[in-house]
Design a protein around this motif. Structure first.
Motif, PDB file in Angstrom:
ATOM      1  N   UNK A  62      36.363  29.125  43.139  1.00 42.32           N
ATOM      2  CA  UNK A  62      35.307  29.670  42.275  1.00 42.32           C
ATOM      3  C   UNK A  62      34.899  31.066  42.724  1.00 42.32           C
ATOM      4  N   UNK A  63      34.845  31.298  44.036  1.00 39.68           N
ATOM      5  CA  UNK A  63      34.531  32.633  44.546  1.00 39.68           C
ATOM      6  C   UNK A  63      35.614  33.637  44.165  1.00 39.68           C
ATOM      7  N   UNK A  64      36.880  33.219  44.207  1.00 39.33           N
ATOM      8  CA  UNK A  64      37.969  34.113  43.803  1.00 39.33           C
ATOM      9  C   UNK A  64      37.847  34.479  42.321  1.00 39.33           C
ATOM     10  N   UNK A  65      37.458  33.524  41.506  1.00 40.92           N
ATOM     11  CA  UNK A  65      37.228  33.823  40.093  1.00 40.92           C
ATOM     12  C   UNK A  65      36.077  34.808  39.938  1.00 40.92           C
ATOM     13  N   UNK A  66      35.001  34.599  40.687  1.00 38.63           N
ATOM     14  CA  UNK A  66      33.837  35.485  40.568  1.00 38.63           C
ATOM     15  C   UNK A  66      34.156  36.901  41.041  1.00 38.63           C
ATOM     16  N   UNK A  67      35.077  37.037  41.999  1.00 37.69           N
ATOM     17  CA  UNK A  67      35.478  38.370  42.468  1.00 37.69           C
ATOM     18  C   UNK A  67      36.456  39.051  41.511  1.00 37.69           C
ATOM     19  N   UNK A  68      36.955  38.322  40.542  1.00 38.23           N
ATOM     20  CA  UNK A  68      37.934  38.895  39.622  1.00 38.23           C
ATOM     21  C   UNK A  68      39.330  38.987  40.193  1.00 38.23           C
ATOM     22  N   UNK A  69      39.636  38.171  41.196  1.00 35.93           N
ATOM     23  CA  UNK A  69      40.946  38.233  41.843  1.00 35.93           C
ATOM     24  C   UNK A  69      41.998  37.353  41.161  1.00 35.93           C
ATOM     25  N   UNK A  70      41.567  36.342  40.419  1.00 29.87           N
ATOM     26  CA  UNK A  70      42.514  35.341  39.941  1.00 29.87           C
ATOM     27  C   UNK A  70      43.380  35.873  38.808  1.00 29.87           C
ATOM     28  N   UNK A  72      44.092  38.913  37.514  1.00 30.94           N
ATOM     29  CA  UNK A  72      44.988  40.032  37.764  1.00 30.94           C
ATOM     30  C   UNK A  72      46.175  39.644  38.629  1.00 30.94           C
ATOM     31  N   UNK A  73      45.905  38.953  39.731  1.00 37.13           N
ATOM     32  CA  UNK A  73      46.994  38.530  40.617  1.00 37.13           C
ATOM     33  C   UNK A  73      47.898  37.510  39.942  1.00 37.13           C
ATOM     34  N   UNK A  74      47.290  36.611  39.176  1.00 35.91           N
ATOM     35  CA  UNK A  74      48.097  35.608  38.494  1.00 35.91           C
ATOM     36  C   UNK A  74      48.966  36.249  37.414  1.00 35.91           C
ATOM     37  N   UNK A  75      48.449  37.252  36.740  1.00 34.74           N
ATOM     38  CA  UNK A  75      49.238  37.948  35.722  1.00 34.74           C
ATOM     39  C   UNK A  75      50.437  38.648  36.357  1.00 34.74           C
ATOM     40  N   UNK A  76      50.238  39.266  37.529  1.00 41.64           N
ATOM     41  CA  UNK A  76      51.357  39.907  38.230  1.00 41.64           C
ATOM     42  C   UNK A  76      52.445  38.890  38.569  1.00 41.64           C
ATOM     43  N   UNK A  77      52.027  37.749  39.099  1.00 48.81           N
ATOM     44  CA  UNK A  77      52.998  36.721  39.469  1.00 48.81           C
ATOM     45  C   UNK A  77      53.733  36.182  38.256  1.00 48.81           C
ATOM     46  N   UNK A  78      53.021  35.917  37.166  1.00 50.02           N
ATOM     47  CA  UNK A  78      53.653  35.360  35.974  1.00 50.02           C
ATOM     48  C   UNK A  78      54.626  36.366  35.358  1.00 50.02           C
ATOM     49  N   UNK A  79      54.294  37.636  35.377  1.00 48.28           N
ATOM     50  CA  UNK A  79      55.228  38.642  34.855  1.00 48.28           C
ATOM     51  C   UNK A  79      56.527  38.639  35.656  1.00 48.28           C
ATOM     52  N   UNK A  80      56.418  38.644  36.973  1.00 52.08           N
ATOM     53  CA  UNK A  80      57.605  38.637  37.826  1.00 52.08           C
ATOM     54  C   UNK A  80      58.392  37.340  37.661  1.00 52.08           C
TER      55      UNK A  80
END
Length: 270
Positions: A62-70, A72-80
């Motif tokens: 939940x903290x990672x979601x609140x920081x806005x980390x999920x 963007x990082x997940x989109x990078x991984x899914x693209x690759x």
């Protein structure tokens, strides 16, 4: 003459029989596994201080979601990941069909494919980071190199299982190779293609995460490594739970539907 109406077995079965069927169903087995896994996790957390509890992992996520980390990082991984698996699927189908139809191609390509199957994703991750450095290219290359041998070997085995009489007959009647592949070979190997892609997804997911772990500049693997290096195992476990959940969703939702569509296409063209 008296007509006796037959009722379905489910209606005539007693409560004990219905309860037994529910308890021995596939859904009950899956629920039992998840409950047992959760209890085992709680036991490990109680025995070892460094194992985070489920509550701590959910709080970290939940903290990672609140920081806005999920996202963007997940989109990078899914693209690759999608780029690597799509490339592996396209190349794997072409090479697999070629190996299945041609004895010479099979003799030439069989050894490289077996070598590719034997090399673990970790080795490919090390090599691609050395070759291509940080960025998108090394995770895409790792995903491709890890996944493509599984598609090739499954498709080649499926093509070899196609009736030789049908192949010889179509060749004798002068059916063009392109039409033979489209109308005879591909419908027959649809199940093998789906099995190969399923293996490719599992292995490719491991590959992309390892490449991001060792040399990524963002992504799920990079973020998991960040928390691991920070000695914050709740944050690390949060990302592990996230990418394991993605694999489960892909398998249960995407691949089940894709497999049904593939077999419908095969049956319609057979």
């Amino acid at each position: 003459m008296t007509v006796v109406e037959r009722r379905p077995a489910e209606e005539t079965a007693g409560p004990a029989t219905r309860r037994r069927r529910i308890l021995t169903s596939g859904v009950a087995a899956r629920v039992t596994f998840y409950v047992a896994a959760m209890l085992f996790w709680l036991l490990l957390a109680a025995l070892f201080d460094r194992v985070p509890t489920p509550v701590e992992v959910v709080a970290s996520l939940a903290e990672e979601f609140s920081r806005g980390e999920v996202f963007g990082n997940f989109a990078d991984t899914m693209y690759r990941f999608v780029a690597g698996v799509a490339l592996a699927t396209a190349v794997g189908i072409v090479v697999g069909v070629l190996m299945g139809l041609s004895q010479l191609s099979r003799a030439f390509l069989e050894s490289p494919v077996m070598v590719g199957l034997s090399i673990p994703a970790m080795i490919w991750a090390f090599l691609t980071v050395m070759w291509f450095g940080f960025g998108h290219l090394s995770p895409i290359a790792t995903t491709f190199l890890t996944a493509v041998p599984f598609v090739i070997i499954n498709v080649a085995q499926g093509v070899q299982g196609v009736s030789r009489d049908l192949r010889d007959m179509s060749s004798s009647y002068g059916v063009p190779l392109r039409r033979r592949v489209r109308d005879l070979v591909l419908p027959a190997v649809a199940g093998y293609v789906m099995a190969g892609v399923q293996f490719a997804v599992i292995m490719g997911w491991n590959g992309v995460l390892l490449a991001e772990w060792f040399g990524g500049s963002g992504g799920v693997g990079y973020r998991a490594r960040y928390w691991y290096d920070a000695n914050q195992f709740a944050g690390f476990a949060a990302w592990v739970v996230l990418f394991v959940g993605v694999i489960i969703v892909l398998d249960r939702v995407v691949f089940d539907r894709a497999a049904r569509r593939a077999f419908r296409w095969r049956d319609a063209t057979s």
